[in-house]
Motif scaffolding. Structure first.
Motif, PDB file in Angstrom:
ATOM      1  N   ARG A 164      54.809  31.980  97.909  1.00  0.00           N
ATOM      2  CA  ARG A 164      53.950  32.173  96.742  1.00  0.00           C
ATOM      3  C   ARG A 164      54.602  33.124  95.744  1.00  0.00           C
ATOM      4  O   ARG A 164      55.139  34.165  96.136  1.00  0.00           O
ATOM      5  CB  ARG A 164      52.605  32.737  97.179  1.00  0.00           C
ATOM      6  CG  ARG A 164      51.629  32.750  96.027  1.00  0.00           C
ATOM      7  CD  ARG A 164      50.272  33.150  96.468  1.00  0.00           C
ATOM      8  NE  ARG A 164      49.653  32.117  97.303  1.00  0.00           N
ATOM      9  CZ  ARG A 164      48.384  32.144  97.665  1.00  0.00           C
ATOM     10  NH1 ARG A 164      47.621  33.121  97.277  1.00  0.00           N
ATOM     11  NH2 ARG A 164      47.893  31.206  98.425  1.00  0.00           N
ATOM     12  N   SER A 247      53.644  28.103  91.002  1.00  0.00           N
ATOM     13  CA  SER A 247      53.011  28.832  92.091  1.00  0.00           C
ATOM     14  C   SER A 247      53.969  29.356  93.140  1.00  0.00           C
ATOM     15  O   SER A 247      53.587  30.167  93.963  1.00  0.00           O
ATOM     16  CB  SER A 247      51.991  27.923  92.777  1.00  0.00           C
ATOM     17  OG  SER A 247      52.659  26.764  93.220  1.00  0.00           O
ATOM     18  N   CYS A 248      55.189  28.900  93.153  1.00  0.00           N
ATOM     19  CA  CYS A 248      56.022  29.339  94.275  1.00  0.00           C
ATOM     20  C   CYS A 248      57.480  29.566  93.899  1.00  0.00           C
ATOM     21  O   CYS A 248      57.972  29.088  92.884  1.00  0.00           O
ATOM     22  CB  CYS A 248      55.929  28.344  95.425  1.00  0.00           C
ATOM     23  SG  CYS A 248      56.662  26.756  95.069  1.00  0.00           S
TER      24      CYS A 248
END
Ligand code: DGJ
Length: 726
Positions: A164, A247-248
Motif C-alpha cells: 500500500r 494505491s500501491c
C-alpha cells in the motif's frame, strides 16, 4: 500444519462466493491469494498473519494480479512479470486459474497454482513455499510451452507483489571493489525504483539482489513494518518498485531480461529463481533475523549449522610469492596463535606459464614445482603435523590467454563471435563458458583432481574475478546466443551440485574479488563468503553492517590484517581489528611473524576467546543497534544465543570529535528482560570497568544500558553476557 490446513478450509468456505481463497501462511505472516475458475489469480493481502482471512476480503483491499502478463486485458500495467512471443507471433498472454494443490513435508509447505493462457496451450505454475521455523515466503514460477512451436520469453520475472502506498522507504546494498556491501536508504517517490545488474558472473558487486521496504517511514532497526525481498539467483537480475499506481508500490523481481531472451521449444519448461520475501513488525532487524535463520536452518547456506573454523589465509601475507618455506612459516604462526586451518591462496600453480604474475596460468591447475618442489600433499602433511586443517585457492571458471588451457581450447571462453577477445585482470583473463557441458566437466574435474591428489583437503577458496565484457558462446547455437547469461548459471549450479554430491563435507568459500558474488543463488553450495578484499577494520564496519542485512554471521569471513592496512593505508590498533573481525567467522590475512611480542600475545588470547564465544557469534541472533551510517562515529551490535542465556555485545568508536555532543548510551537488545546477566569484558586491555563481573537484568541493559568509556578514536569494547541461573 493442522492450523494452516484449517485456515485454508475455512477461507475456502467463508469468503467471496465463487472465488477460492488460498491462504499461504508462515508462523507470523499471511499471503492471501484469490482464484476463480477461468479468471486471473490475484494477490489480496500480504502482512501479519490473519487467522480470519475474510477480513482482507471484506475490507475490500484492492487486489492486483499475482503474475501480471503483457499484452492482453485491462490489467496489464507498465509493470509486468511475464512477456511472451507465442509460437504464432501473438504478443498477448492472459493467464487464467485452472487448479491448485498444497503439500506439507518435514515442516516445509508448498502451494502450486496452475494457470493457463486463454488462447494458447501455454501454462504457468505459481509456486509458493513456506517453513515452520521462519517467516520466509518463497515465490517462483514454472513456465511450460505446450504450443506446437517454440515460444520466446521476453521477460520472465519470479513474482510480483503490491504494498500500500505511503511513506515507504527502500534500503538497498551496493558498491564496487573493496567498497562493496554499502547500505543506502531512500524514500520511494513517484516513478520506478530499480536495482539491477548485468555483471554476470559477479552479480553482487555494484548492486545486490536484495532490498528491504520500510512501510512506516524512515527505516528503523528494531521497529516498524518492514518487508525483505531476496532473489535467489547468481546471474543478472532486476528488482523494480513501481510507484505510479494510485494505491500501491508494485514490486516485480526476477532475472534481468537484457540480452537474455529465452526460447522454449515445444514441451520445454523454465523454472524461475525463487524470490524470498519476509514481512516483520520488528524493523530491518526482524527481517534480517528471519533471513539468517532461513539461511542457517533451511539449507540456504551450505552446512549452515556447522561451526566454522578460525583460519589464516596467505594472500595479504605473501600475495603471489608462495613458497614451501613461506607457507610453513605462516603455518607455524597460526599454530602458535591457536588457529585451526591454513589456506594457501593464489600463486601455487602453473606449468608452462607460472603464476608469479596475475596475468597467466588460470586453468593450468598443476603445482608450480619450482615454488613448491615437494608438492601440495606435502604442504597438507605439514599442516596436519601442526594440528591444522588444509585449504587451497582456485578460480576454476576462468582462464588466461597465457595458459595451456586456452591454447588447447580457445572455443571454451565467452567471447562475442567474430570480434577480438576483451580481457580482464592482467590484460589476459577470460571467462570459461559454463553453458558448455565440456566446460562443466572441466570445472568439476578441477575440484575432483585436488581432492584426489590431496583427499584431506578441508577447505577450498573458490574465486571469480571477472565480469562478461564480450557476450557470446561458441557452444550455443545462433538462435540461442541470448541464453548464455542464464545458461551460464544453470551450468554452474549443475556443476556445484555434482561437487556437493561427491564432497558434501568440503568447506567451500565463495569469493569474487571479495564480495562480488554474495547471493542466495550460490550460497546453498558454499559454506561462507569472502566479505570484501578490503580488510581495513573501519571500512569493514560499514561493509559488514550492510552485508549482515541479508546474510548471517556464520557465512561472513572476517580477517585481521596488517597495519597500516594494504587497501586504505590506515593504521589501526590490533584490538580494534580483532574486535571488528570477531562478529563473523574470524581469520587472519597477514604474516603472524609481523606481530610484535605483545601483539602476538593479544592475538593468541583473542583466538582462544573467539573459540569460546563461537557458538553464540556464528549461530546466535544478530541485533544491530548503533549504525555506523548514522554519522556519530559509533557502532554497536549484539549477538544473542537462541535460548537468550548468553550474548556478546560489541561497541566501536571510529571518529573523534572534540567535546562530542551526542555521546550515545550503549543500550543492549535481544536479551530476556527478566533474566539476570553477569557481564565480562573480552579482549580487555585496560583495568576493569565498574560493571565488570556484576549482574544486571536484561531489562536494565536494554532500557538503561551502559555508559562505556570508549576513549579515543578506534577504541572498542566486547562484553559477554552470561545468564545467572539461581
Ligand atoms: C581476489 C580475492 O578476493 C583475494 O582474496 C585473492 O584471493 C585474490 N583474488 C587472488 O588472486
Amino acid at each position: 500444519m493442522k492450523r494452516i490446513l484449517l485456515t485454508i478450509i475455512f477461507a475456502a468456505a467463508a469468503l467471496n462466493a465463487g472465488a477460492k481463497n488460498i491462504t499461504v501462511n508462515t508462523p507470523n505472516t499471511t499471503l492471501l491469494l484469490t482464484a476463480e475458475q477461468d479468471k486471473a489469480v490475484y494477490v489480496q493481502y500480504y502482512g501479519d498473519r490473519l487467522e480470519d482471512a475474510s477480513q482482507a476480503v471484506n475490507a475490500q483491499i484492492r487486489k492486483t494480479p499475482a503474475y501480471p502478463c503483457f499484452g492482453y486485458g485491462k490489467e496489464f500495467f507498465n509493470s509486468i512479470a511475464l512477456s511472451v512471443v507465442h509460437s504464432d507471433g501473438d504478443l498477448g498472454t492472459d493467464l487464467r486459474y485452472v487448479s491448485d494443490s498444497y503439500n506439507e513435508k518435514d515442516g516445509i509447505h508448498d502451494w502450486v497454482i496452475t494457470t493457463k493462457d486463454s488462447k494458447h496451450n501455454f501454462e504457468v505454475d505459481l509456486c509458493y513455499r513456506t517453513y515452520d521455523n521462519c517467516d520466509v515466503l518463497e515465490m517462483w514460477t514454472v513456465i511450460r510451452n505446450g504450443e506446437k512451436k517454440p515460444v520466446t520469453l521476453e521477460k520472465f520475472a519470479s513474482a510480483a507483489l503490491p504494498f500500500r502506498q505511503g511513506d515507504v522507504w527502500v534500503s538497498h546494498i551496493h558498491g564496487k571493489w573493496a567498497s562493496e556491501g554499502y547500505l543506502t536508504e531512500e524514500p520511494l517517490n513517484k516513478g520506478v525504483f530499480e536495482v539491477s545488474d548485468i555483471a554476470c558472473p559477479k552479480n553482487a558487486f555494484l548492486n545486490r539482489p536484495n532490498i528491504m521496504l520500510s512501510l512506516d517511514g524512515k527505516p528503523k532497526e528494531n521497529s516498524g513494518r518492514t518487508v525483505g525481498a531476496v532473489l535467489c539467483w547468481s546471474g543478472n537480475f532486476k528488482m523494480t518498485v513501481n510507484t505510479n499506481f494510485e494505491s500501491c508500490h508494485y514490486l516485480v523481481c526476477g532475472i534481468n531480461e537484457t540480452g537474455s531472451r529465452y526460447t522454449l521449444g515445444k514441451g520445454e519448461s523454465f523454472t524461475t529463481p525463487a524470490l524470498a520475501m519476509v514481512y516483520s513488525n520488528e524493523g530491518k532487524g526482524g527481517v534480517s533475523r528471519n533471513y539468517h535463520r532461513w539461511a542457517r536452518l533451511d539449507g540456504k547456506i551450505h552446512n549452515g549449522q556447522a561451526l566454522r573454523k578460525t583460519l589464516l589465509n596467505s594472500w595479504e601475507g605473501v600475495y603471489l610469492n608462495v613458497s614451501q618455506d613461506g607457507m610453513e612459516r605462516m603455518m607455524d604462526g597460526v599454530q602458535a596463535l591457536g588457529g585451526e586451518l591454513f589456506v594457501m591462496d593464489d600463486g601455487w600453480f602453473g606449468g608452462k606459464y607460472k603464476r608469479s604474475v596475475d596475468n597467466c596460468a588460470l586453468g593450468d591447475w598443476v603445482t608450480d614445482g619450482e615454488k613448491l618442489p615437494d608438492g601440495v600433499p606435502s604442504l597438507q602433511k605439514a599442516a596436519e603435523e601442526r594440528g591444522l586443517k588444509w585449504g587451497i585457492w582456485i578460480e576454476p571458471e576462468m582462464t588466461n590467454t597465457l595458459s595451456e588451457l586456452y591454447e588447447k581450447h580457445p572455443d571454451w571462453v565467452i567471447c562475442n563471435p567474430g570480434r577480438d577477445v576483451v580481457c580482464g585482470r592482467g590484460g589476459t583473463q577470460l571467462i570459461l563458458d559454463m553453458s558448455n557441458p565440456a566446460v562443466q566437466d572441466f570445472v568439476f574435474k578441477v575440484v575432483d583432481d585436488i581432492m584426489t591428489e590431496t583427499p584431506e583437503t578441508y577447505y577450498i577458496k573458490w574465486d571469480c574475478n571477472m565480469e562478461v565484457y564480450s557476450v557470446g558462446s561458441s557452444y550455443l547455437s545462433a538462435d540461442r546466443q541470448s541464453h548464455l547469461y542464464v545458461d551460464y548459471h544453470l551450468g554452474l549450479i549443475k556443476t556445484l551440485e555434482r561437487i556437493r554430491a561427491k564432497y558434501p563435507d568440503l568447506v567451500i568459500q565463495n569469493c569474487a574479488s571479495g564480495g562480488g558474488r554474495i547471493n542466495y543463488g550460490l550460497m546453498p553450495y558454499f559454506d561462507e563468503f569472502w566479505t570484501s578484499d578490503n580488510t581495513d577494520a573501519e571500512q569493514r564496519l560499514f561493509i559488514q553492517w550492510g552485508t549482515s542485512m541479508f546474510f548471517p554471521t556464520c557465512a561472513m569471513a572476517q580477517h585481521v590484517s596488517a597495519s597500516p592496512n594494504h587497501q586504505t593505508g590506515r593504521s589501526l590498533p590490533l584490538k580494534f581489528r580483532f574486535d571488528v573481525a570477531m562478529t563473523g567467522r574470524l581469520g587472519m590475512e597477514m604474516k603472524p611473524s609481523d606481530l610484535n611480542e605483545e601483539e602476538f600475545e593479544f592475538a593468541r588470547n583473542a583466538f582462544s576467546t573467539y573459540k569460546e564465544i563461537r557458538p553464540i557469534v556464528q549461530q546466535g541472533d544478530l541485533y544491530r543497534i548503533l549504525s555506523p551510517y548514522e554519522d556519530h562515529g559509533f557502532a554497536s551490535e549484539i549477538i544473542v544465543a537462541g535460548d537468550k542465556s548468553e550474548a556478546v555485545f560489541f561497541a566501536y568508536k571510529f571518529r573523534q570529535y572534540a567535546n562530542q555532543q551526542d555521546w550515545p548510551v550503549f543500550r543492549f537488545d535481544g536479551l530476556d528482560p527478566d533474566a539476570k546477566y553477569t557481564l565480562t569484558e573480552l579482549n580487555r586491555i585496560n583495568s576493569p570497568e565498574a560493571w565488570e563481573g556484576k549482574t544486571f537484568t536484561g531489562r536494565f541493559l536494554m532500557n538503561t544500558g551502559l555508559e562505556l568509556k570508549l576513549k579515543g578514536v578506534y577504541s572498542s569494547c566486547v562484553i559477554k553476557c552470561t545468564e545467572v541461573r539461581n
